[in-house]
Design an enzyme around this catalytic site. Structure first.
Site, PDB file in Angstrom:
ATOM      1  N   GLY A 276       0.815  -1.193   0.000  1.00  0.00           N
ATOM      2  CA  GLY A 276       0.000   0.000   0.000  1.00  0.00           C
ATOM      3  C   GLY A 276       0.858   1.256   0.000  1.00  0.00           C
ATOM      4  N   CYS A 277       0.241   2.369  -0.321  1.00  0.00           N
ATOM      5  CA  CYS A 277       0.980   3.624  -0.454  1.00  0.00           C
ATOM      6  C   CYS A 277       1.456   4.135   0.903  1.00  0.00           C
ATOM      7  CB  CYS A 277       0.134   4.663  -1.173  1.00  0.00           C
ATOM      8  SG  CYS A 277      -1.545   4.851  -0.532  1.00  0.00           S
ATOM      9  N   PHE A 278       0.545   4.266   1.868  1.00  0.00           N
ATOM     10  CA  PHE A 278       0.967   4.700   3.201  1.00  0.00           C
ATOM     11  C   PHE A 278       2.005   3.743   3.792  1.00  0.00           C
ATOM     12  CE2 PHE A 278      -3.404   6.731   3.369  1.00  0.00           C
ATOM     13  CZ  PHE A 278      -2.970   8.048   3.455  1.00  0.00           C
ATOM     14  N   PRO A 279       1.760   2.426   3.730  1.00  0.00           N
ATOM     15  CA  PRO A 279       2.753   1.506   4.290  1.00  0.00           C
ATOM     16  C   PRO A 279       4.143   1.683   3.682  1.00  0.00           C
ATOM     17  CG  PRO A 279       0.680   0.358   3.998  1.00  0.00           C
ATOM     18  CD  PRO A 279       0.514   1.724   3.377  1.00  0.00           C
ATOM     19  N   THR A 280       4.221   1.979   2.397  1.00  0.00           N
ATOM     20  CA  THR A 280       5.551   2.160   1.803  1.00  0.00           C
ATOM     21  C   THR A 280       6.326   3.262   2.525  1.00  0.00           C
ATOM     22  OG1 THR A 280       4.812   1.334  -0.342  1.00  0.00           O
ATOM     23  CG2 THR A 280       6.775   2.733  -0.344  1.00  0.00           C
TER      24      THR A 280
END
Lengths: 345, 345, 345, 345
Positions: free
Chosen positions: B150-154
């Site tokens: 996911g974008c936030f997790p990255t």
């Protein structure tokens, strides 16, 4: 009895124009004087063209202050400049609301440490009242000199005051992650406010050393029985107005979201500009108004309290709060002239 | 040896168009198939008009996947839909990069808890590799099925991995305060993405229960010897692209900013898309590129570590990272086709 | 045969950084020199932080130009400054693409009239070729000095050239109503580009006397058998990049929308960067790419032709077009290194 | 004598909320009823959260209109819906201001042609007055039914009325190139108002056939001795509020810029909401206010007159103008409750 006479010292910036925007429709006061050293002789509306036909007053040099019969003066000047005016005007028969940071801190020494500047008027600290009406209403009413709070501190202090007053959270380890619109950086063009550097962009700034850190911490310290230490990180939003602070704290005892809401409603009862809301506030929920919207919740999974606190930095964070203070200092109802509904969208 | 043949399943969304934007200039692969159920028969450039004259391929129904000779397929589908395709395609001779959230978590049970949906393909969890090349490069190279992060997790995982791998911070009490552009909410108009609701505005959303919370926490748990608990708060910025995460953690031993920078430089050595920067990054510093910029500092006054981590949510947070994974899975150099310079301003 | 060696004179502005952004991935040239008087000795990536780790070249003083073996030099300098460099370098063995307005007009006299400045290098006008490849491709190939067109003129001239070349519209009374992004105003902060003056705002500027008026009119005059007179009104959009020109003209004979489309398709056949589109273009349809999108229609009710012409002002309106010219001057394929897909959103 | 009682039919859209925003501080009227079919039973502030604590009125079904004692009703409904309400309410004892397009045109036939819809209440056209107070003040005072003008028409008609009334310009060949904020497209999310489709973008729409074309043309025809034909092209700005129209016309006799300014000042004398300004207006110069700023100039080089006309589409272009009409219909001073200063920035 006639209207009270108001002077505005410093007309070219955003706080100056915002004071005029609100005061022009205030039923109990009249703007008797607006000064500007750099633009004296020009009309106010030549500088702020949206006022054409509304406020065409000619700007005066500051020397006119002493020749004018005034009840109250707003200082809409940069920090470091304001202190000279306070020193000069403090014994005059008019009251003063200073919108700069010059008299908000505890002492000239703390000022020197965080503003890297020698303070020229130590005596001012004895009489200046920190102008957050939700905390200091009675003192403000009696005061001749009010230090109007900073924009970030208004969100953070209102967001944390109930918790710290009641000793409900750990006083160390509080995080205030704030996001502000660009008008907070002032009217003067600089690299950081150049449109292509802000638009469609986002960044943090002033990490670890922003001056509002100490203003927040000192004020909360007075409410708290334990020494407060907090991390304050401002960020720059691609918007004109508005601050949202996301605040994280750890409770010292078991609490529910319902407990927290009850506490906040009780704490701000009788304070018409603080709204405890059932939804996470957006900055447009308060835009161009004097409201501070606060949302509070407890996360059972992590054990953190999260507080969201939103204002318009030019209104509740500057000119509106200054007028709220003026109302109290002049014996008027606190909300007079401040009933504008937020402009959304 | 000819170019590798690529299929893109799902063409109407932002990740689909961003995959095509990058792949069209990739020297080692060719786009052999783009599918869309709702728009089959139309040209890709009829939907995404900026591709006129560049990619005028006619969209096919997904049934064409099995009739086409493909080396690798990207699933650019919503979560909950993607799992059906993985189930169907898993034994096919082509490799799969799934851009949805369907195979990122530890188990079907955790998926069910956070996505409130029954998972239809439990077996997928056994073989799926979490596609963050900076953590899992060797596994990705061997994998037939990659779950693209996911974008936030990255941002959060790259920002915290060195600290947790080395056991340098308290594993409980970590705060990840994230701010994202609107493309993260997808291509479909909704109230939350209606222009007047976003423009000149800012707000938090998904408090306490955003699905990326568990993706971040689970991944960090695998790096950490202690159980990780973190608070994740996303906010919506009035920008198209970009995520900035502001991360707060408390060290378990004495550390300086210099120590931290040295650690991060060492940890990400040989990882060309992570840049440890001397200044707080802005989201435009990485816009339309596959970079993740990380800034790290220690505040001696408060004792907190602050990490700032910035990506373009559509590139390093989605399509770019998917292509980075593809490169590894196809035995190509990791950076092939991904050398675009950030577009700033 | 090795790569061609390129110099960029002037590194701090937007055209300088955009040239580098594109050239760094150009397969046939290498950046051998970047100069800046004000920032010599610093790294390019210290000024443009998005280039960290990509272009860390140290900036040189302009005096290095003559000590470096160069095939072509870009002048990314303000008008009025550029002419001095052209004068100095014109007899050197390298070719020159001048991105300023100093050699775009017909004569030093016209320059003086519209730029209110004496021109110091009259001889340059004899050899300078107006660098619009869609009009002057063959001359550009032979030229040693190319005057790269202005951003507004690129939209207006490409939008009107087919009509005026064929004598299809009244040559007097043409209206060009243009709207530009803020990067067109340059990298230096000024009042007009201060974020709160642009954001959520819109206004016209430079009415009746913008310098691009004469550039458009003079160029169209060369295509037309009748004397052209046109009204050009620029407006400032709250966006970073992009120009859309809305053009109104009156036909001198009966024409249909289909006729007009056929004419434009024929006129721009073999010109890969002009796209005649079936829908009204948005500026994001061309963002960060070298395309010019043109839409044309005839209104039977009013008898007007309307042309919409959109570019990215920093690419087809500046750096991209300069590189297109460079390709032609160096005998390369016109599209080399310029195949970036528009970044949308 | 008590306050006048006002009803607002349709509460969920922008014109509904903007009416409430202004009326809540109007000293001579009170909001007695707000209706919404879809949200009846909810509080107004549940839908428009910025009104929390200010307007917590419960929304009623429209059936309540007939059970409430009302002096005037605003119809804040979509066109095609409004006509049913006018038909039903026309003989009721309250006056009506209709904010839709249903009664602005000359006849049901013209309506049918441009709105592609059969009109159900032909009789309404006989009594409806076009509510532009600067043209029709006396008729509005006497009217029971006012058709509140469209947003674009307000800018175009006020910008052109003096020229056409005096027969000073060619009545054919007028160009109105308009740019609007997104709130003009309504509160309902659609593809065209999806944030990533608007932000940092710009495009024309509704070419040749926008419905406001006929509204502008018909109204100007009544002022002109010659048949008017005009080209109207709207564009979508990435801003919330505001319209700027750039208008081009050709004079039929010799005129100077000074002549034109004198004419406009004379024409709008006694009309407090029209400001003839010495500078090209920006849309922020009028934001959140009821002003229309007009700038006029003559270009000697081309022989064109250029008029710039700016309003806030939700205020002078909708709710503010409706309240101005209400004031006239109720015998109040035209400016009552409408003295808000523009919010800039």
């Amino acid at each position: 009895m006639g209207k009270k006479k108001i002077g505005i010292i410093g007309a070219t910036g955003y706080t100056g124009s915002e004071l005029v925007r609100i005061l022009v429709n205030h039923p109990e006061v009249e703007i008797a004087l607006i000064t500007s050293e750099s633009r004296a002789g020009e009309k106010f509306s030549d500088i702020h063209t949206s006022f054409r036909g509304i406020v065409d007053i000619v700007l005066q040099p500051a020397s006119q202050v002493e020749k004018t019969d005034l009840d109250l003066v707003f200082l809409a000047l940069p920090h470091g400049v304001s202190m000279d005016f306070v020193k000069k005007y403090h014994q005059k028969p008019f009251k003063i609301v200073d919108l700069s940071g010059d008299f908000r801190l505890d002492s000239p020494e703390v000022y020197h440490e965080w503003y890297q500047k020698e303070h020229v008027y130590h005596e001012g600290f004895d009489s200046a009242v920190f102008g957050l009406p939700e905390l200091n209403r009675e003192n403000i009413k009696q005061s001749e000199l009010v230090a109007n709070p900073g924009c970030f501190p208004t969100t953070a202090i209102l967001g944390l005051a109930p918790l710290l007053s009641e000793g409900l959270v750990e006083s160390r380890g509080i995080i205030v992650d704030s996001k502000t619109g660009v008008t907070g950086a002032g009217v003067k063009p600089k690299e950081v406010t150049h449109f292509p550097n802000v638009n469609d962009n986002f960044k943090a700034y002033g990490l670890k050393k922003h001056r509002h850190t100490i203003e927040i911490q000192d004020t909360l310290n007075k409410l708290s029985s334990e020494e407060v230490s907090l991390q304050f990180t401002p960020h720059l939003l691609p918007v004109d107005r508005g601050i949202l602070s996301t605040i994280y704290a750890r409770p010292v005892k078991e609490l529910t979201t319902a407990d927290l809401n009850a506490l906040y409603l009780r704490y701000y009862e009788g304070h018409p500009f603080v709204r405890i809301t059932p939804e996470a506030p957006s900055i447009k929920d308060v835009r161009a108004s004097n409201y501070c919207n606060i949302f509070i919740t407890f996360d059972e999974r992590t054990g953190n309290i999260i507080v969201l606190s939103a204002i318009d930095n030019l209104v509740k964070g500057a000119a509106g709060q200054a007028i709220q203070n003026m109302n109290l200092m002049l014996g008027l109802d606190e909300t007079t002239g401040l009933k504008q509904v937020p402009v959304n969208p």
